[in-house]
Design a protein around this motif. Structure first.
Motif, mmCIF file in Angstrom:
data_model
loop_
_atom_site.group_PDB
_atom_site.id
_atom_site.type_symbol
_atom_site.label_atom_id
_atom_site.label_comp_id
_atom_site.label_asym_id
_atom_site.label_seq_id
_atom_site.Cartn_x
_atom_site.Cartn_y
_atom_site.Cartn_z
ATOM 1 N N LEU A 7 0.826 -1.207 0.000
ATOM 2 C CA LEU A 7 0.000 0.000 0.000
ATOM 3 C C LEU A 7 0.862 1.260 0.000
ATOM 4 N N PRO A 8 0.484 2.268 -0.778
ATOM 5 C CA PRO A 8 1.269 3.513 -0.829
ATOM 6 C C PRO A 8 1.486 4.145 0.547
ATOM 7 N N GLN A 9 0.492 4.061 1.426
ATOM 8 C CA GLN A 9 0.633 4.662 2.757
ATOM 9 C C GLN A 9 1.745 3.995 3.570
ATOM 10 N N GLU A 10 1.973 2.701 3.345
ATOM 11 C CA GLU A 10 3.033 1.997 4.075
ATOM 12 C C GLU A 10 4.409 2.522 3.673
ATOM 13 N N ASN A 11 4.575 2.840 2.386
ATOM 14 C CA ASN A 11 5.844 3.367 1.907
ATOM 15 C C ASN A 11 6.048 4.818 2.308
ATOM 16 N N LYS A 12 4.966 5.511 2.603
ATOM 17 C CA LYS A 12 5.044 6.926 2.965
ATOM 18 C C LYS A 12 5.152 7.121 4.483
ATOM 19 N N VAL A 13 4.296 6.424 5.229
ATOM 20 C CA VAL A 13 4.239 6.585 6.686
ATOM 21 C C VAL A 13 5.222 5.656 7.398
ATOM 22 N N GLY A 14 5.379 4.449 6.877
ATOM 23 C CA GLY A 14 6.269 3.476 7.508
ATOM 24 C C GLY A 14 5.625 2.760 8.669
ATOM 25 N N GLY A 15 6.404 1.912 9.299
ATOM 26 C CA GLY A 15 5.919 1.157 10.444
ATOM 27 C C GLY A 15 7.063 0.420 11.124
ATOM 28 N N TRP A 16 6.728 -0.210 12.241
ATOM 29 C CA TRP A 16 7.720 -0.946 13.024
ATOM 30 C C TRP A 16 7.804 -2.394 12.563
ATOM 31 N N TYR A 17 9.028 -2.903 12.577
ATOM 32 C CA TYR A 17 9.317 -4.273 12.176
ATOM 33 C C TYR A 17 10.217 -4.908 13.230
ATOM 34 N N THR A 18 10.074 -6.218 13.392
ATOM 35 C CA THR A 18 10.938 -6.975 14.288
ATOM 36 C C THR A 18 11.605 -8.074 13.477
ATOM 37 N N LEU A 19 12.924 -8.189 13.610
ATOM 38 C CA LEU A 19 13.669 -9.181 12.858
ATOM 39 C C LEU A 19 14.431 -10.087 13.811
ATOM 40 N N ASN A 20 14.347 -11.380 13.545
ATOM 41 C CA ASN A 20 15.125 -12.385 14.274
ATOM 42 C C ASN A 20 15.949 -13.157 13.262
ATOM 43 N N LEU A 21 17.197 -13.418 13.619
ATOM 44 C CA LEU A 21 18.110 -14.080 12.695
ATOM 45 C C LEU A 21 18.904 -15.141 13.434
ATOM 46 N N CYS A 22 19.077 -16.281 12.784
ATOM 47 C CA CYS A 22 19.916 -17.350 13.325
ATOM 48 C C CYS A 22 20.823 -17.833 12.196
ATOM 49 N N ALA A 23 22.129 -17.748 12.408
ATOM 50 C CA ALA A 23 23.104 -18.159 11.401
ATOM 51 C C ALA A 23 23.920 -19.339 11.913
ATOM 52 N N THR A 24 24.032 -20.366 11.085
ATOM 53 C CA THR A 24 24.869 -21.519 11.396
ATOM 54 C C THR A 24 26.260 -21.257 10.822
ATOM 55 N N ILE A 25 27.259 -21.406 11.684
ATOM 56 C CA ILE A 25 28.642 -21.108 11.311
ATOM 57 C C ILE A 25 29.391 -22.421 11.076
ATOM 58 N N ASN A 26 30.155 -22.496 9.996
ATOM 59 C CA ASN A 26 30.850 -23.744 9.679
ATOM 60 C C ASN A 26 32.323 -23.741 10.095
#
Length: 122
Positions: free
Chosen positions: A22-41
């Motif tokens: 939606l255009p309003q999302e690109n204009k107003v923005g919002g909060w996001y939560t990111l979780n990441l898990c990386a396996t190391i070799n």
């Protein structure tokens, strides 16, 4: 001691960004939560206590922040860019799982969130 698996996790990264169809999302923005898990070799950091033998968490965070600044329609696209950058920069990353959550999507629900979870390997 026999180590079966070595993972690095970054949890509950809370960022403001401008993603959505939606255009309003690109204009107003919002909060996001990111979780990441990386396996190391590589297990070198366990024995050597050296940042050079592992993946620097701050550098992972910096990549996430930079990619979150680029507006996208789809969360999948944002995750794909993050994955590409991580695999490019850190050759010892074998696998990454990312969950990116739009904390308050414009769907009219109370306490509603929507997420994309992507798991990729080298």
């Amino acid at each position: 001691m026999r180590i079966k698996e070595y993972k690095i996790e970054l949890s509950n990264i809370h960022l403001y960004a401008y993603h959505g169809v939606l255009p309003q999302e690109n204009k107003v923005g919002g909060w996001y939560t990111l979780n990441l898990c990386a396996t190391i070799n590589s297990l070198d950091s366990i024995a050597n206590d050296s940042i050079d033998a592992t993946v620097n968490y701050a550098e992972i965070y910096e990549i996430i922040c930079e990619e979150m600044k680029i507006p996208s329609q789809l969360l999948e696209h944002v995750c794909g860019r993050i994955l590409d950058k991580l695999f490019e920069k850190f050759t010892i990353i074998e696998e990454v799982e990312i969950t990116l959550t739009k904390d308050t999507p414009p769907m009219g629900g109370d306490r509603l969130s929507s997420s994309v979870k992507i798991k990729a390997e080298r």
